[in-house]
Enzyme design. Structure first.
Site, short mmCIF file in Angstrom:
data_model
loop_
_atom_site.label_atom_id
_atom_site.label_comp_id
_atom_site.label_asym_id
_atom_site.label_seq_id
_atom_site.Cartn_x
_atom_site.Cartn_y
_atom_site.Cartn_z
N PRO A 119 0.35 40.93 -1.64
CA PRO A 119 -0.79 41.57 -0.99
C PRO A 119 -1.97 41.77 -1.93
O PRO A 119 -1.80 42.25 -3.05
CB PRO A 119 -0.25 42.91 -0.51
CG PRO A 119 1.15 43.01 -0.99
CD PRO A 119 1.49 41.81 -1.79
N GLU A 120 -3.15 41.37 -1.48
CA GLU A 120 -4.37 41.59 -2.24
C GLU A 120 -5.26 42.53 -1.42
O GLU A 120 -4.82 43.07 -0.40
CB GLU A 120 -5.06 40.25 -2.51
CG GLU A 120 -4.17 39.28 -3.29
CD GLU A 120 -4.84 37.96 -3.60
OE1 GLU A 120 -6.08 37.94 -3.74
OE2 GLU A 120 -4.13 36.95 -3.70
#
Ligand SMILES: [Zn+2]
Length: 288
Positions: A2-3
């Site tokens: 996840p960014e």
């Protein structure tokens, strides 16, 4: 992994589900997931009977502001719950009778039969409870050193130009440096470099002012597009509701090694920089 767009999507999901409910109990299934307090009982006790006022995000960190009902009936601060998903962490909002997934690390039980579960296959994810008398950045040490949010006014083109001018290292490693820009990871860094026509190993200092300016704009565009789409699914990202965030978005270069470039047909290549793989088109991103 996840960014920023994925973590922001999780934040919106958490704000829509967990706020205003009372946390009745916490169960820690894997000790090392809890970073602070190191005493697991103190972690659980600190979260007992709290309500989540609001989830905020800084970089890839999630931070819930907690309140508690005082004896007088008024509301008082009850500290913060911090979460970093790292590689494979997921926060899932479920009915408490949902069978337990084997990678569940922490269970946060709420009233009305609801439960927030932290599921994390690779176990790099972290959670913190920060008492109201402390500052979150004291214990969530990464918070203290984060660079500007790329979608905020702090991330100005002037700031970015200065960052690049001063650094004698590959642009790709600068993009992943959370102290220079918060929230970017491998996916959006590779995609941004492709859309800017910049080779990942190009040194920051060697970028022209036009390239720096273009990259600045592209980073914001790429993140904003991903946010509108609810976080993309280049990996196995799940929203809080368990819904996969895939809206059919297709990567330009990320994880497309050996496949033809969507712009020119040249085969996408990878190189390794600082231990991370970089995906790029040798034609569209020439090395100068
Ligand atoms: Zn190409």
């Amino acid at each position: 992994v996840p960014e920023l767009p994925e973590v922001e999507t999780v934040r919106l999901g958490l704000n829509a589900t967990t706020c205003g409910l009372t946390m009745t109990a916490v169960a820690v299934l894997l000790d090392r997931t809890v970073t602070f307090p190191q005493d697991q009982e103190a972690f659980c006790a600190g979260l007992q009977s709290v309500q989540i006022l609001e989830w905020k995000r800084r970089g890839k960190y999630l931070l819930a502001t907690l309140v508690q009902e005082a004896a007088s009936g008024s509301t008082q601060a009850a500290g913060w719950l911090g979460v970093h998903l790292r590689m494979t962490g997921q926060l899932l909002w479920l009915s408490a009778d949902t069978p337990l997934h084997k990678h569940t690390r922490v269970q946060f039980f709420f009233n009305k039969g609801q439960e927030l579960r932290f599921v994390d296959q690779r176990t790099f994810g972290r959670v913190w409870w920060i008492p109201p008398t402390e500052e979150p950045a004291t214990y969530i040490t990464g918070l203290a050193h984060l660079g500007p949010e790329p979608l905020s006014a702090d991330f100005s083109s002037q700031y970015w130009a200065t960052v690049c001018q001063r650094r004698q290292r590959p642009i790709k490693t600068a993009l992943l440096d959370q102290t220079l820009i918060a929230g970017l990871g491998n996916i959006y860094a590779d995609e941004s470099l492709f859309l800017s026509g910049i080779h990942p190993s190009c040194l920051c200092k060697a970028l022209t002012p036009q390239q720096t300016e273009r990259l600045h704009g592209v980073i914001r565009e790429v993140l904003q597009t991903a946010l509108i789409q609810g976080g993309t699914t280049f990996s196995d990202f799940r929203q809080v509701s368990g819904i996969n965030g895939n809206y059919g978005r297709v990567a330009w270069v990320y994880r497309r090694r050996g496949q033809p470039c969507r712009q020119c047909g040249t085969l996408i290549e990878t190189i390794r920089l600082a231990g991370r793989s970089c995906h790029f088109c040798p034609q569209c991103q020439p090395k100068r």
